[in-house]
Every structure is written in C-alpha cells, then in structure tokens.
Write an enzyme that holds these catalytic residues in place. Sequence first.
Site, PDB file in Angstrom:
ATOM      1  N   ASN A   1      27.465  26.377  43.140  1.00  0.00           N
ATOM      2  CA  ASN A   1      27.292  27.346  42.050  1.00  0.00           C
ATOM      3  C   ASN A   1      27.648  26.751  40.695  1.00  0.00           C
ATOM      4  O   ASN A   1      26.910  26.891  39.716  1.00  0.00           O
ATOM      5  CB  ASN A   1      28.170  28.580  42.299  1.00  0.00           C
ATOM      6  CG  ASN A   1      27.688  29.437  43.449  1.00  0.00           C
ATOM      7  OD1 ASN A   1      26.514  29.400  43.801  1.00  0.00           O
ATOM      8  ND2 ASN A   1      28.583  30.212  44.027  1.00  0.00           N
TER       9      ASN A   1
ATOM     10  N   ARG B   1      25.257  15.738  53.325  1.00  0.00           N
ATOM     11  CA  ARG B   1      24.600  16.877  53.977  1.00  0.00           C
ATOM     12  C   ARG B   1      23.629  17.597  53.043  1.00  0.00           C
ATOM     13  O   ARG B   1      22.766  18.337  53.497  1.00  0.00           O
ATOM     14  CB  ARG B   1      25.635  17.857  54.522  1.00  0.00           C
ATOM     15  CG  ARG B   1      26.418  18.623  53.483  1.00  0.00           C
ATOM     16  CD  ARG B   1      27.342  19.644  54.142  1.00  0.00           C
ATOM     17  NE  ARG B   1      28.108  20.411  53.171  1.00  0.00           N
ATOM     18  CZ  ARG B   1      29.258  20.039  52.677  1.00  0.00           C
ATOM     19  NH1 ARG B   1      29.804  18.891  53.071  1.00  0.00           N
ATOM     20  NH2 ARG B   1      29.908  20.793  51.796  1.00  0.00           N
TER      21      ARG B   1
ATOM     22  N   CYS C   1      39.664  29.107  35.983  1.00  0.00           N
ATOM     23  CA  CYS C   1      38.753  30.046  35.329  1.00  0.00           C
ATOM     24  C   CYS C   1      39.488  31.181  34.614  1.00  0.00           C
ATOM     25  O   CYS C   1      39.135  31.549  33.491  1.00  0.00           O
ATOM     26  CB  CYS C   1      37.747  30.608  36.337  1.00  0.00           C
ATOM     27  SG  CYS C   1      38.506  31.253  37.841  1.00  0.00           S
TER      28      CYS C   1
ATOM     29  N   GLY D   1      34.205  33.386  42.058  1.00  0.00           N
ATOM     30  CA  GLY D   1      35.280  32.417  41.921  1.00  0.00           C
ATOM     31  C   GLY D   1      35.688  31.787  43.236  1.00  0.00           C
ATOM     32  O   GLY D   1      36.341  30.749  43.252  1.00  0.00           O
TER      33      GLY D   1
ATOM     34  N   ARG E   1      41.439  40.173  43.206  1.00  0.00           N
ATOM     35  CA  ARG E   1      40.010  39.987  43.485  1.00  0.00           C
ATOM     36  C   ARG E   1      39.352  41.360  43.559  1.00  0.00           C
ATOM     37  O   ARG E   1      39.849  42.265  44.241  1.00  0.00           O
ATOM     38  CB  ARG E   1      39.820  39.241  44.805  1.00  0.00           C
ATOM     39  CG  ARG E   1      38.399  38.756  45.034  1.00  0.00           C
ATOM     40  CD  ARG E   1      38.035  37.618  44.109  1.00  0.00           C
ATOM     41  NE  ARG E   1      38.729  36.384  44.428  1.00  0.00           N
ATOM     42  CZ  ARG E   1      38.666  35.277  43.672  1.00  0.00           C
ATOM     43  NH1 ARG E   1      37.966  35.288  42.538  1.00  0.00           N
ATOM     44  NH2 ARG E   1      39.321  34.186  44.020  1.00  0.00           N
TER      45      ARG E   1
ATOM     46  N   HIS F   1      34.910  37.552  35.198  1.00  0.00           N
ATOM     47  CA  HIS F   1      36.342  37.865  35.331  1.00  0.00           C
ATOM     48  C   HIS F   1      36.779  38.738  34.150  1.00  0.00           C
ATOM     49  O   HIS F   1      36.376  38.508  33.006  1.00  0.00           O
ATOM     50  CB  HIS F   1      37.187  36.595  35.312  1.00  0.00           C
ATOM     51  CG  HIS F   1      37.109  35.779  36.562  1.00  0.00           C
ATOM     52  ND1 HIS F   1      36.388  36.145  37.672  1.00  0.00           N
ATOM     53  CD2 HIS F   1      37.698  34.584  36.877  1.00  0.00           C
ATOM     54  CE1 HIS F   1      36.524  35.222  38.611  1.00  0.00           C
ATOM     55  NE2 HIS F   1      37.314  34.272  38.154  1.00  0.00           N
TER      56      HIS F   1
ATOM     57  N   ASN G   1      32.811  33.784  34.562  1.00  0.00           N
ATOM     58  CA  ASN G   1      33.706  32.768  35.130  1.00  0.00           C
ATOM     59  C   ASN G   1      32.987  31.504  35.565  1.00  0.00           C
ATOM     60  O   ASN G   1      33.591  30.438  35.642  1.00  0.00           O
ATOM     61  CB  ASN G   1      34.478  33.344  36.312  1.00  0.00           C
ATOM     62  CG  ASN G   1      33.576  33.885  37.401  1.00  0.00           C
ATOM     63  OD1 ASN G   1      32.895  34.892  37.206  1.00  0.00           O
ATOM     64  ND2 ASN G   1      33.572  33.248  38.559  1.00  0.00           N
TER      65      ASN G   1
END
Length: 340
Positions: free
Chosen positions: A13, A39, A130, A161, A236, A243, A316
Amino acid sequence: MGYRVAVVGATGNVGREMLNILAERQFPVDEIAAIASRRSLGSEVSFGDETLTTVDIDTFNFEGWDIALFAIGSEATKKYAPKVAATGCVVIDNSSLYRYDPLVPLIVPEVNADAIEGYKNKNIIANPNCSTAQMVVALKPLHDRAKIKRVVVSTYQSVSGSGKDAIDELWNQTKGMYVPGQEVEPDVYPKQIAFNVIPHIDTFLEDGQTKEEWKMVAETKKIVDKSIKVTATCVRVPVFVGHSEAINIEFEEFLDEDEARDILREAPGIMVVDKREDGGYVTPVECVGDFATFISRIRQDSTLDNGLNLWCVSDNLRKGAALNAVQIAEVLANRVLKKG
C-alpha cells in the site's frame, strides 16, 4: 538532470502510494525502479502513465542510484538498508527500525528539515510513525509561538495503518454482519473491528502503554522538542483510510484560539477548516488522497490557564507514510544532492 530513485516494497500500500506521489509531485526522476521481494517478482505497478515491472531486491544493484524509498517493514529493512546505504544510495526508511537511533535523523520536512544533514552518519533517514507525523505538523508552529509544556492526544486510527489484510478484515466483517453464515472472526486484530473500536495498537509494554503510544511520545520529543511531555491513547477504528486525533495542548504562556487559528492557517502543510456549525470540520473520508494535514475544532481549554484543544485529520498512507518520505526526498534533492 534528475535522480535515479528506487522504491523498495513497491507492491504494498505504501510503496504504491510512494510511486503515485513521486509522479503527482513531479519529482525530478531520470530513472525509477520498482523493487519487491522474490514472491512479488514480475508484478506490475503504476508510475504516472508508466507501468513498471518489479525486480528482485536480492539481485538488484543499487550502485549509482541516488535515493531508495523503503516500505518493507523493520525485519527486511534491518537486512537490506545497511547494504543499500553502503553503495552510496541514500535510504529513506518508512519502518520503525531507525527512528530512535541517535545517529539517524527523524524528519518531518515542515518541522525539522534542517536535521537532514545528519543523514551522512549512516546514509539513512527515518520516516516517523503515521500518527506522529500529522500531529507534529500541527504542534510545531504553535510551539514556536508559545512553547508547549504538555500534550494529551487520543488517536482514531484507520485500518490501513495495519496493511492490506486489515483492510480486507474490516470489509469482510462488515459484509458478514448482513449475510447470515458469512461472519468473519478476528484474525489481524484481537477483537472484531467492524462497528467497533479497539484501544490497542502494537504490543503492550510493561508500564501499560502500547508501543504505538510510546512511539508518539519518543518521536515527538526527537522531532520537535525533548522537553515536551506527551501522553497518548491510540485507538483503532473501523475507517479504511485516514487517521484522526483529538489533541489537548498546554502551553507555557497564554495563546488565544484566534491567534492559534491564524498561525495554523499560515503554517506549511496545514489546511484549517474550522467553522462552528454542523459539518464545519474535516473527517477522515474527506482527507483521503490529499496532501494536507487538516485542523478543525480549535478552541480554548477552560480547565487550563494556557490550554487549547484541536482536531487533526490526515491521510495516513500519504502524510503518515508515503508523502512524508517523498517530501524528505525533495529536501534531500534541493539541499544536499543538488543535481542539475
């Protein structure tokens, strides 16, 4: 003349956001490489109008490259960052590995860009956590005016996050609430995240705080001022990206809310949206994809002689990670490397 830039962890991300932001901000790139683990070898990622094919970090030769933006976590960074730095390529690391190393600068460009000179110690620059990054952008201009004594912050942190698996868990749990037999048990998080909040981010420490809360304390002191006292509760919440933070600040001298609002309006990287009416503030949904840190709900704290409250929101994946890393690269290019 531009720079040779490698994005390490390009399929994650944050790595994808780094590529997007490099293109959006027209960073002077002569050559760019998308680096990933074996991978992910051969995966395709976007850089502006270009499509890049990822190459293997174990076989990539970093000699002659100027900047490597790392987004691969602490364990992999521990293995690869010193090797890359030894080639002369400057590492800008998004993990927590080097943040507390006194020989590695921890940079938020709007706050402490001058500290970048310290990169010469190890050829590595650290990107902050963050939740810290957006908060210190708001704190610094106020601290310059009225010196901050103490900060009490409660965070409302999105699942992005924690990575893609956390985003999937929130999505699947939410869908499962409406489809009998498709309920999803917690995996990434210790408790259900859909329609819930979890007052627990990272591991617990012996004193009862979590590692995320400790990070906000240690990083604020390193970036802004070691004398500032900070206490944090990190939570969270079931938000995909963005955020939010409720910040209470105690100053050494009185700072009027109107003056604080004017200071923040003029501060770099900040956008003030603060109308005392329904909807006159910014929420996480509205900040997604934006470069700014948004400040709302600026008001006097009547329980303190010299206190203010404010609401702070930011993307974030951008200011909290990829954008800040690219901004560090911009400072490095403009002040230190200076090609062209």
